[in-house]
Design a protein around this motif. Structure first.
Motif, mmCIF file in Angstrom:
data_model
loop_
_atom_site.group_PDB
_atom_site.id
_atom_site.type_symbol
_atom_site.label_atom_id
_atom_site.label_comp_id
_atom_site.label_asym_id
_atom_site.label_seq_id
_atom_site.Cartn_x
_atom_site.Cartn_y
_atom_site.Cartn_z
ATOM 1 N N LEU A 193 63.167 83.289 -16.189
ATOM 2 C CA LEU A 193 63.240 81.974 -15.572
ATOM 3 C C LEU A 193 63.791 82.062 -14.150
ATOM 4 C CD1 LEU A 193 62.916 78.893 -15.907
ATOM 5 C CD2 LEU A 193 65.223 78.846 -16.862
ATOM 6 N N LEU A 194 64.881 82.800 -13.959
ATOM 7 C CA LEU A 194 65.482 82.901 -12.629
ATOM 8 C C LEU A 194 64.576 83.643 -11.656
ATOM 9 C CD1 LEU A 194 69.261 83.542 -13.405
ATOM 10 C CD2 LEU A 194 68.168 81.443 -12.615
ATOM 11 N N PHE A 236 59.126 81.142 -6.566
ATOM 12 C CA PHE A 236 58.701 79.864 -6.001
ATOM 13 C C PHE A 236 59.326 79.648 -4.621
ATOM 14 C CE2 PHE A 236 57.644 78.373 -10.414
ATOM 15 C CZ PHE A 236 56.361 77.922 -10.143
ATOM 16 N N ALA A 237 60.611 79.942 -4.507
ATOM 17 C CA ALA A 237 61.316 79.727 -3.242
ATOM 18 C C ALA A 237 60.825 80.680 -2.157
ATOM 19 C CB ALA A 237 62.823 79.903 -3.456
ATOM 20 N N CYS A 247 55.956 77.615 -2.581
ATOM 21 C CA CYS A 247 54.773 77.162 -3.310
ATOM 22 C C CYS A 247 55.181 76.352 -4.539
ATOM 23 C CB CYS A 247 53.921 78.358 -3.751
ATOM 24 S SG CYS A 247 54.786 79.469 -4.885
ATOM 25 N N ASN A 248 54.225 75.659 -5.149
ATOM 26 C CA ASN A 248 54.512 74.965 -6.411
ATOM 27 C C ASN A 248 53.612 75.451 -7.544
ATOM 28 O OD1 ASN A 248 52.070 73.687 -5.892
ATOM 29 N ND2 ASN A 248 52.986 71.696 -5.437
ATOM 30 N N ILE A 249 52.828 76.496 -7.266
ATOM 31 C CA ILE A 249 52.001 77.138 -8.287
ATOM 32 C C ILE A 249 52.139 78.649 -8.145
ATOM 33 C CG2 ILE A 249 49.585 77.744 -8.773
ATOM 34 C CD1 ILE A 249 48.849 74.900 -8.740
ATOM 35 N N ASP A 291 57.514 72.117 -14.035
ATOM 36 C CA ASP A 291 57.821 72.524 -15.413
ATOM 37 C C ASP A 291 58.993 73.500 -15.445
ATOM 38 O OD1 ASP A 291 55.749 70.984 -16.383
ATOM 39 O OD2 ASP A 291 54.314 72.640 -16.399
ATOM 40 N N ILE A 292 58.978 74.448 -14.524
ATOM 41 C CA ILE A 292 60.016 75.476 -14.513
ATOM 42 C C ILE A 292 61.373 74.871 -14.170
ATOM 43 C CG2 ILE A 292 60.752 77.640 -13.447
ATOM 44 C CD1 ILE A 292 58.267 77.744 -15.362
#
Length: 219
Positions: free
Chosen positions: A80-81, A87-88, A92-94, A112-113
């Motif tokens: 998860l981390l 993403f950072a 992006c968001n995908i 979602d994440i």
């Protein structure tokens, strides 16, 4: 929690034979920053929505713009981390997901994440957030853990939240009925306590001394 339960397939990946207009139309109707591009089910990169918007000739194939492809993806074993970091880093968001054979199988959506992260016990358990700082040369995770647990507190998680050439700042999630004891122990080990806490007797003592000095000066 199995993070792979959040792999999505609603948005179909495009191919190099698709037109820029098809990608433009997809971005216009969906709030996405990137579109995965595959060839024979192998990911070759992602087109950014910004690049698609600014491409003048939208009738040509995406194959004309392979130099604009962004290279990032993850796999089914990611944490998860690590995902949040990815993403950072890529703004992006995908994020495309590949299986063990490097085949494209879907994508993770940032919303979602983040929902998974905010619903985790790390964020929602009854806990305190303590932020401390120390010089890089003297800092160790094991010492931070030892200080927390030596005061009969429960360590729920910690991470380096800020860093420069000389110092590091550590954010700690913990559960304790004696928060003041934890705070004072960190100070005895030469940590600066950045966050403010009602149970901090050191700050209360400073306030009392300041009030005494103010009264003395007013005499």
């Amino acid at each position: 929690m199995n993070i792979t339960d959040y792999i999505l397939k609603e948005i179909k990946a495009l191919t190099l034979n698709d037109s820029v207009f098809k990608a433009y139309d997809l971005c216009k109707n969906l709030p996405i920053t990137h579109i995965p591009i595959v060839v024979n089910n192998k990911l070759i990169g992602c087109f950014a929505e910004d690049d698609i918007q600014t491409t003048e000739n939208k009738e040509v194939k995406l194959s004309e713009y392979t130099h604009l492809l962004h290279q990032f993806h993850t796999n089914t074993k990611t944490t998860l981390l690590d995902l949040i970091t990815l993403f950072a880093e890529n703004d992006c968001n995908i994020i495309p997901v590949l299986d063990e054979n490097q085949n494209y199988i879907g994508y993770y959506d940032l919303r979602d994440i983040l929902d998974v992260f905010t619903d985790s016990p790390f964020m929602h358990q009854d806990n305190e957030t303590l932020i401390v700082a120390k010089s890089k040369s003297d800092f160790s995770m094991s010492q931070v853990s030892q200080i927390v647990e030596s005061n009969k507190a429960k360590l729920l998680g910690l991470y380096v939240s800020k860093e420069n050439v000389d110092n590091v700042e550590i954010t700690i999630k913990l559960s304790s009925e004696e928060m003041n004891e934890v705070i004072q122990t960190f100070r005895r080990y030469d940590y600066s306590v950045v966050s403010q806490h009602e149970d901090d007797s050191y700050l209360e003592e400073l306030k009392d001394r300041a009030n005494y000095l103010r009264k003395y000066l007013d005499m």
